[in-house]
Design an enzyme around this catalytic site. Sequence first.
Site, mmCIF file in Angstrom:
data_model
loop_
_atom_site.group_PDB
_atom_site.id
_atom_site.type_symbol
_atom_site.label_atom_id
_atom_site.label_comp_id
_atom_site.label_asym_id
_atom_site.label_seq_id
_atom_site.Cartn_x
_atom_site.Cartn_y
_atom_site.Cartn_z
ATOM 1 N N CYS A 130 0.822 -1.210 0.000
ATOM 2 C CA CYS A 130 0.000 0.000 0.000
ATOM 3 C C CYS A 130 0.861 1.267 0.000
ATOM 4 O O CYS A 130 0.560 2.223 -0.716
ATOM 5 C CB CYS A 130 -0.964 0.009 1.185
ATOM 6 S SG CYS A 130 -2.276 -1.218 1.044
ATOM 7 N N HIS A 133 2.189 1.618 -3.530
ATOM 8 C CA HIS A 133 1.091 1.931 -4.446
ATOM 9 C C HIS A 133 0.674 3.401 -4.314
ATOM 10 O O HIS A 133 0.558 4.117 -5.312
ATOM 11 C CB HIS A 133 -0.091 0.998 -4.121
ATOM 12 C CG HIS A 133 -1.333 1.253 -4.899
ATOM 13 N ND1 HIS A 133 -1.724 0.459 -5.955
ATOM 14 C CD2 HIS A 133 -2.296 2.196 -4.773
ATOM 15 C CE1 HIS A 133 -2.871 0.916 -6.441
ATOM 16 N NE2 HIS A 133 -3.240 1.963 -5.735
ATOM 17 N N GLU A 134 0.461 3.854 -3.087
ATOM 18 C CA GLU A 134 -0.026 5.227 -2.884
ATOM 19 C C GLU A 134 1.068 6.267 -3.141
ATOM 20 O O GLU A 134 0.788 7.346 -3.670
ATOM 21 C CB GLU A 134 -0.617 5.394 -1.484
ATOM 22 C CG GLU A 134 -1.751 4.427 -1.137
ATOM 23 C CD GLU A 134 -2.964 4.454 -2.059
ATOM 24 O OE1 GLU A 134 -3.037 5.272 -3.002
ATOM 25 O OE2 GLU A 134 -3.864 3.632 -1.846
ATOM 26 N N ILE A 135 2.312 5.967 -2.799
ATOM 27 C CA ILE A 135 3.401 6.912 -3.094
ATOM 28 C C ILE A 135 3.609 7.002 -4.596
ATOM 29 O O ILE A 135 3.853 8.088 -5.126
ATOM 30 C CB ILE A 135 4.673 6.545 -2.310
ATOM 31 C CG1 ILE A 135 4.447 6.829 -0.808
ATOM 32 C CG2 ILE A 135 5.887 7.322 -2.832
ATOM 33 C CD1 ILE A 135 5.539 6.319 0.113
#
Length: 166
Positions: A130, A133-135
């Site tokens: 996560c 993915h988010e970075i």
Amino acid sequence: MSIRPIVRYPDRRLALPARPVTAFDESLCDLVNDLLETMRAAPGIGITAPHIGVPLRVVVLELEAKDGARTYVNPEITWASPEMIMHREGSVSMPGVNDEVQRHARVRISYQDVEGNMQNEESEGLRAVCHQHEIDQLDGMFWIQRLSRLKRERLVKKFEKMSRNA
């Protein structure tokens, strides 16, 4: 708190790098609360400010309700393990489709909390996936860019078909 509209793929805003947060004030807290409510309504386990059209480096994750939500402001990966794992990923901006993505098994990130205090966190497994993915999203890299061209094209066609039929 309010549920905000989610920017849908292929909106160009999803490909733009987000700006660092510089003001740690009430408007940041309001944004974080809106992100959390929007993510829960989607539903999802992670969301960034760019997912709701706000080009700031803010991430909210809630992997399990019992553990509560965590907020990461201006997160950066400072270390990644050489070991890799495969994990099925998707996005609140492209609901209904997902695919296996290869990521580092463990990462260390630095970030600020909502008060602006510097923090560090090491994670593994789903939380590490996560974070990456988010970075990526904050850097303007939508998750499907991590797929082969063939897989990406198939996924986009499937998403377009689902969107037409919705």
